[in-house]
Design a protein around this motif. Structure first.
Motif, short mmCIF file in Angstrom:
data_model
loop_
_atom_site.label_atom_id
_atom_site.label_comp_id
_atom_site.label_asym_id
_atom_site.label_seq_id
_atom_site.Cartn_x
_atom_site.Cartn_y
_atom_site.Cartn_z
N VAL A 104 0.84 -1.20 0.00
CA VAL A 104 0.00 0.00 0.00
C VAL A 104 0.88 1.25 0.00
CG1 VAL A 104 -1.81 1.26 1.22
CG2 VAL A 104 -1.79 -1.25 1.26
N ARG A 105 0.59 2.15 -0.93
CA ARG A 105 1.35 3.39 -1.06
C ARG A 105 0.60 4.56 -0.42
NH1 ARG A 105 1.52 2.06 -7.38
NH2 ARG A 105 -0.69 2.17 -6.83
N PRO A 106 1.30 5.61 -0.04
CA PRO A 106 0.65 6.76 0.61
C PRO A 106 -0.39 7.46 -0.26
CG PRO A 106 3.03 6.84 0.92
CD PRO A 106 2.77 5.77 -0.07
N THR A 107 -0.36 7.19 -1.58
CA THR A 107 -1.33 7.82 -2.49
C THR A 107 -2.47 6.88 -2.85
OG1 THR A 107 0.05 7.09 -4.35
CG2 THR A 107 0.41 9.33 -3.52
N GLU A 117 -3.76 6.70 1.39
CA GLU A 117 -4.31 8.06 1.43
C GLU A 117 -5.73 8.03 1.99
OE1 GLU A 117 -5.18 11.93 -1.44
OE2 GLU A 117 -4.10 10.20 -2.24
N ALA A 118 -6.52 7.03 1.55
CA ALA A 118 -7.90 6.91 2.03
C ALA A 118 -8.35 5.46 1.94
CB ALA A 118 -8.83 7.80 1.21
N ASN A 144 -9.21 9.26 7.76
CA ASN A 144 -9.20 8.98 6.32
C ASN A 144 -9.91 7.68 5.97
OD1 ASN A 144 -7.26 7.32 7.47
ND2 ASN A 144 -5.89 7.41 5.69
N VAL A 145 -10.71 7.16 6.90
CA VAL A 145 -11.47 5.93 6.67
C VAL A 145 -12.96 6.24 6.73
CG1 VAL A 145 -11.91 3.57 7.41
CG2 VAL A 145 -9.64 4.55 7.72
N ALA A 146 -13.71 5.79 5.71
CA ALA A 146 -15.16 5.95 5.70
C ALA A 146 -15.81 4.57 5.64
CB ALA A 146 -15.59 6.77 4.49
N VAL A 147 -16.77 4.31 6.51
CA VAL A 147 -17.46 3.02 6.55
C VAL A 147 -18.75 3.11 5.74
CG1 VAL A 147 -18.51 1.27 8.02
CG2 VAL A 147 -16.52 2.55 8.84
N PRO A 196 -12.19 3.90 -9.17
CA PRO A 196 -11.48 2.62 -9.01
C PRO A 196 -10.50 2.67 -7.84
CG PRO A 196 -10.49 3.87 -10.80
CD PRO A 196 -11.69 4.67 -10.33
N PHE A 197 -10.14 1.46 -7.37
CA PHE A 197 -9.30 1.31 -6.18
C PHE A 197 -7.92 0.78 -6.56
CE2 PHE A 197 -13.73 0.75 -4.92
CZ PHE A 197 -13.85 1.70 -3.91
#
Length: 217
Positions: free
Chosen positions: A76-79, A101-102, A127-130, A144-145
């Motif tokens: 996992v990268r910071p972006t 990042e999110a 930075n986390v949304a459920v 896209p992820f």
């Protein structure tokens, strides 16, 4: 040093480092999350043991070593934008949020989704949304992820999930191959599916991803 901090240190030194977890960013992310907060209070004392911990509603926190190896393999990268499928009470999302990042945390069980929202807020995971919704559908509207992380063993990863990846994105999951869990990285570069098997992993099964048995006499 408090009991939980000592237990977390023991988990890292006794379970993670001896089992090929070498990425310091992953170790730091795991070290910064209070794993005991994400399990039922009655199980807080065993939250750092090397086993899957039930959190209710048929969900588990994966054993630390397997979880850490999967996270490390995700690179996992910071972006990166991460989709965390079957987040349960939110522990995996909290760790992934320290690296990305999110993170969008997907949970189809309403009770667990509410718990995850509360616990992630307490852990300052801004930075986390459920999102409460069907696991097998993913969240195409928010993609896209770069990384799709699936918490649990699955019989298959549907095509529609692969289609929610960026071109260099990856699905990190444990596939059920003839009853044996295989940790895998799945890709969909230029709409061509790819799979790389990483290691054997015995983790609880996610029934939402069970294969359709088809017609039975």
């Amino acid at each position: 040093m408090t009991h939980s901090v000592q237990a977390r240190t023991n988990m890292i030194e006794g379970q993670l480092r001896p089992n090929q977890i070498t990425d310091q960013k992953v170790i730091d992310a795991i070290a910064s999350v209070n794993r005991e907060k994400f399990v039922p209070r009655s199980l807080a004392g065993v939250a750092y043991l090397d086993e899957d911990i039930p959190v209710g509603e048929g969900r588990y926190l994966m054993e630390p070593m397997v979880f850490a190896r999967l996270v490390e393999a995700a690179h996992v990268r910071p972006t990166d934008l991460v989709l965390d499928i079957a987040c349960g009470t939110g522990y995996s999302s909290a760790v992934l949020g320290r690296l990305a990042e999110a993170v969008v945390a997907l949970e189809e069980n309403e009770k667990l989704a509410a718990q995850a929202t509360e616990l992630l807020s307490e852990e300052a995971c801004d930075n986390v949304a459920v999102v409460n919704g069907p696991l097998k559908e993913g969240l195409a509207a928010q993609g896209p992820f770069d990384v799709i992380f699936i918490n649990g063993m699955v019989d298959e990863v549907p095509q529609n999930i692969l289609e929610q990846l960026t071109d260099d994105g990856r699905v990190i999951c444990v596939l059920n191959e003839n009853g044996v869990g295989k940790a895998c990285i799945l890709t969909y570069k230029e709409k061509i599916p790819g799979k790389r098997v990483l290691f054997d992993a015995a983790v609880p099964k996610l029934e939402a991803f069970a294969k359709d048995p088809g017609f039975v006499f």
